[in-house]
Design a protein around this motif. Sequence first.
Motif, PDB file in Angstrom:
ATOM      1  N   VAL A 227       0.529  -0.946  -0.267  1.00 62.29           N
ATOM      2  CA  VAL A 227      -0.062  -0.024  -0.200  1.00 62.29           C
ATOM      3  C   VAL A 227       1.001   0.851   0.211  1.00 62.29           C
ATOM      4  O   VAL A 227       0.207   2.426  -0.090  1.00 62.29           O
ATOM      5  N   LEU A 228       1.979   1.338   0.043  1.00 63.72           N
ATOM      6  CA  LEU A 228       3.465   2.232   0.194  1.00 63.72           C
ATOM      7  C   LEU A 228       3.393   2.661  -0.637  1.00 63.72           C
ATOM      8  O   LEU A 228       3.106   1.502  -1.902  1.00 63.72           O
ATOM      9  N   ASP A 229       3.360   3.668  -1.670  1.00 56.49           N
ATOM     10  CA  ASP A 229       3.134   3.895  -3.040  1.00 56.49           C
ATOM     11  C   ASP A 229       4.128   5.162  -3.619  1.00 56.49           C
ATOM     12  O   ASP A 229       4.638   5.999  -3.092  1.00 56.49           O
TER      13      ASP A 229
ATOM     14  N   ILE B 132       3.295   8.125   4.386  1.00 53.31           N
ATOM     15  CA  ILE B 132       3.064   8.568   6.265  1.00 53.31           C
ATOM     16  C   ILE B 132       2.757   7.030   6.720  1.00 53.31           C
ATOM     17  O   ILE B 132       1.469   7.155   6.512  1.00 53.31           O
ATOM     18  N   VAL B 133       3.732   7.071   7.532  1.00 56.47           N
ATOM     19  CA  VAL B 133       3.082   6.148   8.331  1.00 56.47           C
ATOM     20  C   VAL B 133       3.256   6.057   9.548  1.00 56.47           C
ATOM     21  O   VAL B 133       3.996   6.641  10.421  1.00 56.47           O
ATOM     22  N   VAL B 134       1.878   5.869   9.699  1.00 53.45           N
ATOM     23  CA  VAL B 134       1.464   5.822  11.258  1.00 53.45           C
ATOM     24  C   VAL B 134       1.390   5.259  12.140  1.00 53.45           C
ATOM     25  O   VAL B 134       0.626   3.499  11.299  1.00 53.45           O
TER      26      VAL B 134
ATOM     27  N   CYS C  16      -0.835   5.620   5.233  1.00 51.81           N
ATOM     28  CA  CYS C  16      -1.031   4.696   6.280  1.00 51.81           C
ATOM     29  C   CYS C  16      -0.890   3.910   7.057  1.00 51.81           C
ATOM     30  O   CYS C  16       0.202   4.693   7.812  1.00 51.81           O
ATOM     31  N   GLY C  17      -0.974   2.741   8.602  1.00 56.67           N
ATOM     32  CA  GLY C  17      -0.534   2.918   9.149  1.00 56.67           C
ATOM     33  C   GLY C  17      -0.274   1.263   9.741  1.00 56.67           C
ATOM     34  O   GLY C  17      -0.382   0.620   8.812  1.00 56.67           O
TER      35      GLY C  17
ATOM     36  N   PRO D  71      -5.789   3.476   4.700  1.00 58.43           N
ATOM     37  CA  PRO D  71      -4.476   1.109   4.237  1.00 58.43           C
ATOM     38  C   PRO D  71      -3.355   1.070   5.576  1.00 58.43           C
ATOM     39  O   PRO D  71      -3.303   1.934   6.000  1.00 58.43           O
ATOM     40  N   VAL D  72      -3.695  -0.311   5.330  1.00 57.75           N
ATOM     41  CA  VAL D  72      -2.722  -1.067   6.746  1.00 57.75           C
ATOM     42  C   VAL D  72      -1.781  -0.950   5.832  1.00 57.75           C
ATOM     43  O   VAL D  72      -1.240  -1.919   5.116  1.00 57.75           O
TER      44      VAL D  72
END
Length: 649
Positions: free
Chosen positions: A246-248, A254-256, A291-292, A307-308
Motif C-alpha cells: 500500500v506504500l506508493d 506517511i505511516v502512522v 497508511c498505518g 490502508p494498513v
Amino acid sequence: MKTPPERSIDPATIEMLSRAAEEGLTVTWDRYEAMQPQCGFGLLGICCRNCTMGPCRIDPFGQGPSEGICGATADVIAARNLARMIACGTSAHSDHARDVADAMLVAAEGGDYTIKDERKLRALAGEWGIETRDRSVKDLAWEVARAALAQFGQQEGELRFVCRAPQATQKRWRQAGVMPRGIDREVVGLLHRTHVGGDSDARSIMLAGVRTALADGWGGSMIATELQDILFRTPTWLRSRTNLGVLDPRNVNIVVHGHEPVLSEMLVAATQDPQLLDLARRQGAEGISLCGICCTANEILMRHGIPVAGNFLQQELAIATGAVEAMVVDIQCVMPSLGKVAACFHTKLISTSKKAHFPGARHIELDEAHALAIAKDIVREAVENFANRPKSGVTIPDISSPLIAGFSAENVFSALGGRYRPSYRPLNDAIISGRIRGLAAVVGCNNPKHQQDAGHVTITKELLANDVLVATTGCTAIADAKAGLLCPEAAEKYAGEGLREICRAVGIPPVLHLGACVDISRILVILSNVVAEGGLGDSIADLPAAASAPEWMSEKAVAIGFYAVASGAYTVLGEPLPVQGAPAPLKWLTEEVEELFGGKFAFESDPIKAARMMIDHIDARRAALHLPGPMYPAARAPAGREEQAPVVG
Ligand code: XCC
Ligand code: SF4
C-alpha cells in the motif's frame, strides 16, 4: 539463523526480510535470535526483583532455593508478576481512554475536534442517566466526557458499563468479589498487593488481577471505544487494502503507528489539505499517501478506509522499503529500535505523545487544542522530506490484499436482521440451528517466537472450515486481512457449508474486523447482545463461543485474557502465561477459575490443536444448551493445511 520463510508466512515480510539481511539491517527477529537462550526463570515466571534483598529466583528442579529471601514461593512470585502485567496492560488501555475523554472535552469547548456521532452520544448519555432533552451537542459531550473521566477515580460502587454484561455474568462477579469500582483504584490496589510483604496468597492476587482486568475490558477499553466512536464516528463497513504494497512509490508516504487515533484522525484531514498536496507536487511527488501500522492503523482504517501497511513485526520493515518519508508514532507497541532503522534511510521518525519519546525521533507533540495545525506541521515535515528520498534503492513489495473492515456491535448484524430493524435474532437463529456452529474471537499481537501470522491465519482457517464465525481485532485482523480472510470471497474458499451460506446471504466476510485492541470491548457487547436476544443461555459462559490469542506478547494482552476469562470465555493462548513454574497459579488459571466465572485459560502453541480445542469447547457448550450438532458436520480441511507446517520457536 532462521530463513525469512521460517520467520513469517507473509510474502511481503519475507521479501523485506531478505532485503534487510542483504543490507545487514538488524530487525526484531535478529535481536530475538541474539537473545537466545532466554532466561529460564523469566520464562517460567519465577524470578522476582520487587525489593533489593533480591533479585531472587526459584529453582524449578528443587535443587536450589524454593523461596525468595522474604519467603515468597514460586506461586506468590509468579502471581505477583502476572498481576503487575495486568496492572500495566490495564493502565495502557485506560490511559488511552483518558486521553480520548480529554479530547472530547476539547471538542465540547470548541477546539479542532467535533462530535461526529451525535446519535451515539445521545444514546450513551441516556444509558448513563444523563438528561439529553434540550441539550446542545457540546453541552452533552462535556458532561459525558466528565462522567467518563469520573470512572477513573471512582472509589466505590460499580463501573457504569458492567450493566451491559448479562445479569448472570454480573452476579458471578459480585459473588467472587471482583466487581470493579474505579479504574485507577483497581490498578493501584493491584500494584499495592505486589509490594514486598504484600498479598502472599496466589489465589487472592489472581482475583485482584481479575478485578483490575474487568476494569479494563468493561471500563477503560470500553470507554475508549465508545468515546472514539462518538468523537470520530462509529465505523461502517468499508473496503480497503493491507500490506506493504500500500506504500506508493510515486507519493509522499506517511505511516502512522501506535494506538491513539486522536492525532491520526487529524492527519487524515491534513493529508487532504490542498496547500500541502500542492507542496507535495512541487517536491516531485504525485500526492500524499497515509497508511498505518498496528492499532492506530486499525482505528483510521475502521473509520476512513485508510490502508494498513502491516502489523507489529512489520514496523521496521516498512521503513526498510526506503519509501517512507515519515513514520509518526504515538503510544504502545512502538519499538525503540525504530530510530536506528530510520537513520539508515531518509525516513523521519516523529514522536507525538507526551507519554512516549523515542531515541532518534523528532518530537512534535500533540496539543489537542491545536491538533489540526500540528497535524499539518507533521505532514509538511514529511512532504519536505520527499526530496531526500534516494532515486534508487526503494523496494516496495508489490503485495497487498483487499479487505472489508468497519464492523461494530451496532452494525455487525444489521444486514442479517434487515437494514431497517437491526436485530441479533438471525444470528442467534443461525447458531441455534447449527448453520453457524459457534463464535470465536481471534485477537492479539505478533511475537518473533512464532512464525509471523501463522498462528492467526491457521487457527482462523480451521475455525472457518468448521463453521465458526470469527471476530478479530488488532494485529490478528491485519494478519488475517493479509491472508485474504477479510473478504466475502474467503467464505467460498475457506468456510464450511453452513457459514458459507450465511456469508453469501448477507454479503459479509467470514472474519469480521471489529477494530483495534481496545475494541475487543465491542466483542464483549456483541456477546452480551447475543445472550440478551435469547435462546443461548443466560451468561457469556453459556455461549458456544471461544477466544484465542495465538501470537500474543504484550501486557495489554494479559489484561485482555483475564477479562475474557472472567467474562466467561474459554481462552486459548498460543504463548503460555509466565506461570509455568508456579503450580498454584497455573492450576487456578487453567482449571479452578472456571468454577467462578465459566471461562478458563488453555495454552497451546500448535494452532490446529488450539482451534480443535476451541471447537470442542463450542460443541460442549452446544450440547449443554441441548442444541443440535452442526448442520453440516463434515468439516472441510481448510485450504492451505497441506502447506508447510507453522514453525513455533
Ligand atoms: Fe500491539 Fe494493538 Fe499486540 Fe498489535 S495486537 S502488537 S498490543 S498493536 Ni493489540
Ligand atoms: Fe526476593 Fe521477596 Fe524481594 Fe522478591 S520481594 S526480590 S522474592 S526478597
